[in-house]
Write an enzyme that holds these catalytic residues in place. Sequence first.
Site, short mmCIF file in Angstrom:
data_model
loop_
_atom_site.label_atom_id
_atom_site.label_comp_id
_atom_site.label_asym_id
_atom_site.label_seq_id
_atom_site.Cartn_x
_atom_site.Cartn_y
_atom_site.Cartn_z
N HIS A 131 -6.43 -7.27 -0.32
CA HIS A 131 -6.52 -5.83 -0.60
C HIS A 131 -5.73 -5.51 -1.86
CE1 HIS A 131 -6.87 -6.28 3.84
NE2 HIS A 131 -7.88 -5.43 3.66
N ASP A 150 -2.90 -10.78 -2.24
CA ASP A 150 -3.46 -10.23 -1.01
C ASP A 150 -4.91 -9.82 -1.25
OD1 ASP A 150 -2.20 -8.78 1.73
OD2 ASP A 150 -3.99 -7.80 0.96
N HIS A 166 0.81 -1.22 0.00
CA HIS A 166 0.00 0.00 0.00
C HIS A 166 0.85 1.28 0.00
CE1 HIS A 166 -3.65 -2.22 0.43
NE2 HIS A 166 -3.37 -2.66 1.63
N ASP A 219 -4.75 -12.91 3.65
CA ASP A 219 -5.97 -12.40 4.26
C ASP A 219 -7.22 -12.63 3.41
OD1 ASP A 219 -4.74 -10.66 2.51
OD2 ASP A 219 -4.78 -8.93 3.83
#
Length: 335
Positions: free
Chosen positions: A161, A159, A122, A246
Amino acid sequence: MRFGYNEACLNHDTGERHPENPDRLRAIREGLKRKHGVEYVDPAPATDAAVAAVHDDDYVAEIRDFCESGGGNWDPDTVASDGTWDAALASAGLAQWAAEEALAGAEGRETPFALGRPPGHHAVEEDAMGFCFVNNVAVAAQSVLDDGDADRVAVFDWDVHHGNGTQDIFYDRGDVFYASVHESGLYPGTGELDETGEGPGEGTTLNAPLGAGAGDGDYLAVIDDAVAPAVERFDPDLLLVSAGFDAHRHDPISRMRVSTEGYALMAGRMRTLADDCDAGLGFVLEGGYGLDTLSEGVSIVHETFDGRPPIDSDDASDDQTRELVDDLRAAFDLD
């Protein structure tokens, strides 16, 4: 597998209730104790100069000073301590090691996996966000490009996200292909299908935003029918996996339904893809916030490279995923 690990990564203190905490690495190490063929390597941390190759100079100086002054809340989610900058450099150095080892020919049981924290995908050029301070996989990719060890690098991010930072850093570049499969609408709200790159980077970003509840069959359909053919056409020298865990069905902060075996299947697909491209393959840890599921995910990837064949899934992709795959194939002219 060979795992890159540095104790400095434990010194990034986010507080007692933060989901991204040192227990993540401790749980992974504990789970790997019971596995055959685990080897640990402690490579050198990244330098500030290597970080500044993908991040703004002023940001690097500001975040380093912030951490060395004791840290605090950079934003509501992204917490630093006085050990964070050293941990971030260590984590980026682990990613560099994974890239270098992969390009040097490490494969099979020696396939590199960087176990660093804080995670990185990120972190954008000029800011920290989403638990991330330094974009580890971007540092690794840029380092091998700058050193002349690779001409083209692909990053596949599984991931849950979207890795907005990795995408943004390379969005207008033709030498890095970024592909992400992630939960649609989840933090940070980026990663739509029509985000495909710009300028020299047009067509080198592929996003597959899946609906909540997607499982093994959906992820494998995206990989098999969109990501793999697009990456193979790009023909990278190196394939790096931003490996967050995740999207697991029991992870506490997502709504996806990937099984532990699903990660074995995805890892196997990445091994095949790297072989098909004659590319080096390395893994870099990102998210995963259920300690048991994180440990199980890393362990099953290790087992896949230690000789255990993944068990085929009976889970099928749904109509929404098939429509997404069709749209991706059309957008990237894969038919």
